[in-house]
Design a protein around this motif. Sequence first.
Motif, PDB file in Angstrom:
ATOM      1  N   THR A 131      -8.524   2.263  -0.105  1.00  0.00           N
ATOM      2  CA  THR A 131      -7.298   2.510  -0.870  1.00  0.00           C
ATOM      3  C   THR A 131      -7.538   2.900  -2.326  1.00  0.00           C
ATOM      4  O   THR A 131      -6.802   3.735  -2.865  1.00  0.00           O
ATOM      5  CB  THR A 131      -6.387   1.273  -0.833  1.00  0.00           C
TER       6      THR A 131
ATOM      7  N   THR B  92       0.827  -1.211   0.000  1.00  0.00           N
ATOM      8  CA  THR B  92       0.000   0.000   0.000  1.00  0.00           C
ATOM      9  C   THR B  92       0.855   1.252   0.000  1.00  0.00           C
ATOM     10  O   THR B  92       0.628   2.180  -0.793  1.00  0.00           O
ATOM     11  CB  THR B  92      -0.934   0.005   1.219  1.00  0.00           C
TER      12      THR B  92
ATOM     13  N   LEU C  32      -3.212  -3.297  -5.587  1.00  0.00           N
ATOM     14  CA  LEU C  32      -4.137  -3.079  -4.483  1.00  0.00           C
ATOM     15  C   LEU C  32      -5.096  -4.257  -4.330  1.00  0.00           C
ATOM     16  O   LEU C  32      -5.440  -4.650  -3.204  1.00  0.00           O
ATOM     17  CB  LEU C  32      -4.918  -1.777  -4.685  1.00  0.00           C
TER      18      LEU C  32
END
Length: 284
Positions: free
Chosen positions: A258, A84, A189
């Motif tokens: 995210t 991340t 992701l």
Amino acid sequence: MLVPFLIMLREGLEAALIVGIVAGYLSRSGRGDWMPAVWIGIFLAVALALFTGAGLQLASAEFPQRTQELFESGVGFVAVIILTSMVLWMRRAARSLKVELQGSIDAALSGSRGKGLALVGLVFFAVAREGLESVFFLLAIFQQSPGASGPLGALLGLFVSALLGYGIYIGGVRLDLGRFFRWTGVFILFVAAGLLAGALRHLHEAGLWNHLQTVAFDLSPVLPTDGLVGSVLSGLFGYMADPTIGELLAYVAYLVVTLPLFLKPATPRPAAGPSMLRRAGNVR
């Protein structure tokens, strides 16, 4: 095999671009005789990544079952954090990476003593960052998908990234890096979301997480993970045929947080000051 290949393609290309920027700037500024220091930094960074990976793998082989599950869960959580941060960092740093690296090179070589060590350290930390990132999330992926195909895919991705990086350096390859990093970032992701759900499962198997263990749905009869489509989806996106409510919530919540952060338009950077403009002028 595809997931390690794509991840190492991206990570390797990031490292290759950094090395290419450093090598190209040294050559254009008449300091090409400092290239041995660059190679020493690269060698030390690669050695650190290899020794770290081998050490973690050997240590985990000696663990009892419960500790093994805890270790795999810990590696998974660390891999999610690293993935991340790497994706979001590259999104922010891509536009200024070249100028910042060149400024760091000038600073490293401007001192009266220790110029070689400063340049070795600059390259070492830049490349080691990519190498250690790769170690943790490759370990997490290999634990979830054992076999020879994973390491083979990682090596192939590293080889292709080196070829692309060299082609970009000599000007023979034109690649839309913005689009490349954007789409591989979205893919990574999804990989990280799968690793997070898998880490939660390992935590449950270690006896430390026993909440939300009701199975949300079971697609095993129609889309098993050991089938062709299921195994591809499992490798690419962390698909589970029978996720628990906790694993499904972790997967969805991670992406809900995210993906918007990564896909939102970049904030315009403040106008460059005189010193930055002078440095940017040296890029041409």
